[in-house]
Structure formats: structure tokens, C-alpha cells
Design an enzyme around this catalytic site. Structure first.
Site, short mmCIF file in Angstrom:
data_model
loop_
_atom_site.label_atom_id
_atom_site.label_comp_id
_atom_site.label_asym_id
_atom_site.label_seq_id
_atom_site.Cartn_x
_atom_site.Cartn_y
_atom_site.Cartn_z
N ASP A 88 1.28 4.14 9.96
CA ASP A 88 0.74 3.34 8.85
C ASP A 88 -0.77 3.51 8.72
O ASP A 88 -1.46 2.61 8.23
CB ASP A 88 1.09 1.85 9.02
N SER A 130 0.85 -1.19 0.00
CA SER A 130 0.00 0.00 0.00
C SER A 130 0.88 1.24 0.00
O SER A 130 1.89 1.29 0.70
CB SER A 130 -0.89 0.03 1.25
#
Length: 221
Positions: free
Chosen positions: A146, A137
Site C-alpha cells: 500500500d 486511494s
């Protein structure tokens, strides 16, 4: 004016190399103005040297706290100019000071299909959970580790005989294709972060970002 990128690394710099290769190939219309590492022995610094890119080492151990370390990085990055700051295996948790200074300009790549498996050991965790797919990602960085708004993801199938090492290798190939592609959107002024979310070509992306097909996704062991 050419889009300027600063890249932060802590290790071998394989994603840095993918970015440099894309610049050299003309598929990423940008200039890497600085490669900065918190480790003098980081292999990625040699990649930068071979490409003639300015390099800096700012050792976090030389500073009293995270805020002082991040302030030193900000000063060095801003000396060289950066329209986008790229985290490419930079293994330090950033303070709100740093994140907010580069809000909307700070991008990271993570080896999982976020929001799954934030943090470390993502490949082993995916295997332990019995996941049938895995991937990487790219996201804008916020104060949540994150957890920033997703820009794009690439997915691969998990094979029955996969190990953490084999899965890591295939996900890394996806990273090397996906990251330069996302950065090209930034360089072409197609990608931005707004109060409403991530926009690509003037359209708001879904929460999971653009699901991107890559040549590397078709590769097997």
C-alpha cells in the site's frame, strides 16, 4: 487496439462490477480479458461469468511458496494479455517477482487516504483516531505494501454518528466511481508511471495524487 485489463479478486467483486459497468456504459474504453481469483468461491467470479469474461482460479494453497503462486498467476495473465493489471480486493501480498513483472501496469485501490492506514481495518482505525475525513486511494503497486505512488484520492467527511460499517459503505461508493475513472485515464493513454513519478496528461501529479471530486462524495447515510 483496445486497452486490455486483467482483474484480480478474492471476494464479492463489487469494484470488478463497477469496472464492468463502466465498460458496458462506454465510459471505460477497455476490455476485461481475465478475472482471476485465488478463491473458487469468490462471488466476483459469478459477475465475470454473467458478463462472459474468461475466469481463472489459482489457489495459493496449491503452491509451495508465494513465488511459485505468483509465477502461475503471471503465466495465466500473460496468456490473456493485459495492458493493466487491476487489484480489486485481492487479498494476497504479492512478491517482487509479480510486482516487477507488471511495473507501471499494476494498480490497486485502498480504502483509506494513503499513506494513512495501510493494511486492514482502515475504517475502524480512522474512527479510533478521530479523523474528520476519510476516503479511498488509487495507486501504482510497488514492493511496499500500500505504499506505491498515488494516482488519485477521493475524500468524504466523517460524520459524528459514523460506524465502521457506515463509513465502509460510503467509501465503497467512492471506490466504485473513482476506480473506473482512473482506469479510463490508463485506457486513453493519459496516465503513466515514470522514474520521476506519476504523470497525467503529461504533467507530474503531486505526491498525494489527483484529488478527485465524485458524485458519491455528496451522498450521506
Amino acid at each position: 487496439m483496445t486497452h486490455r485489463i486483467a482483474v484480480l479478486i478474492s471476494g464479492a467483486g463489487s469494484n470488478l462490477q463497477a469496472i464492468l459497468d463502466a465498460v458496458e456504459a462506454g465510459t471505460l474504453a477497455a476490455r476485461v480479458t481475465l478475472v482471476l481469483s485465488n478463491k473458487a468461491a469468490a462471488g466476483g467470479l459469478q459477475r465475470a461469468a454473467r458478463a462472459g469474461i474468461p475466469r481463472a482460479v489459482i489457489d495459493h494453497r496449491d503452491y509451495a511458496d508465494r513465488a511459485a503462486f505468483d509465477a502461475a498467476m503471471i503465466a495465466r495473465i500473460d496468456e490473456h494479455g493485459a495492458d493493466t493489471v487491476v487489484l480489486a480486493g485481492f487479498m494476497r501480498i504479492l512478491t517482487p517477482l509479480f510486482v516487477n513483472h507488471y511495473a507501471g501496469r499494476l494498480i490497486n485501490i485502498h480504502p483509506s487516504l494513503l499513506p494513512k492506514y495501510q493494511g486492514l481495518n482502515t475504517h475502524a482505525r480512522a474512527l479510533e483516531a478521530g479523523d474528520h475525513e476519510h476516503g479511498c486511494s488509487v495507486h501504482f503497486v510497488t514492493e511496499e505494501l500500500d505504499g506505491g505512488p498515488l494516482i488519485a484520492q477521493a475524500r468524504i467527511a466523517v460524520a459524528e454518528n459514523d460506524t465502521a460499517a457506515s463509513l465502509s459503505k460510503r467509501v465503497q461508493r467512492c471506490e466504485h466511481e473513482l476506480y473506473p475513472r482512473v482506469l479510463s485515464w490508463r485506457a486513453e493513454q493519459r496516465l503513466r508511471l515514470t522514474d520521476q513519478g506519476v504523470e497525467l496528461d503529461g504533467e507530474r501529479l503531486p505526491p498525494q495524487g489527483r484529488q478527485t471530486a465524485l458524485a458519491a462524495m455528496a451522498e450521506r447515510h
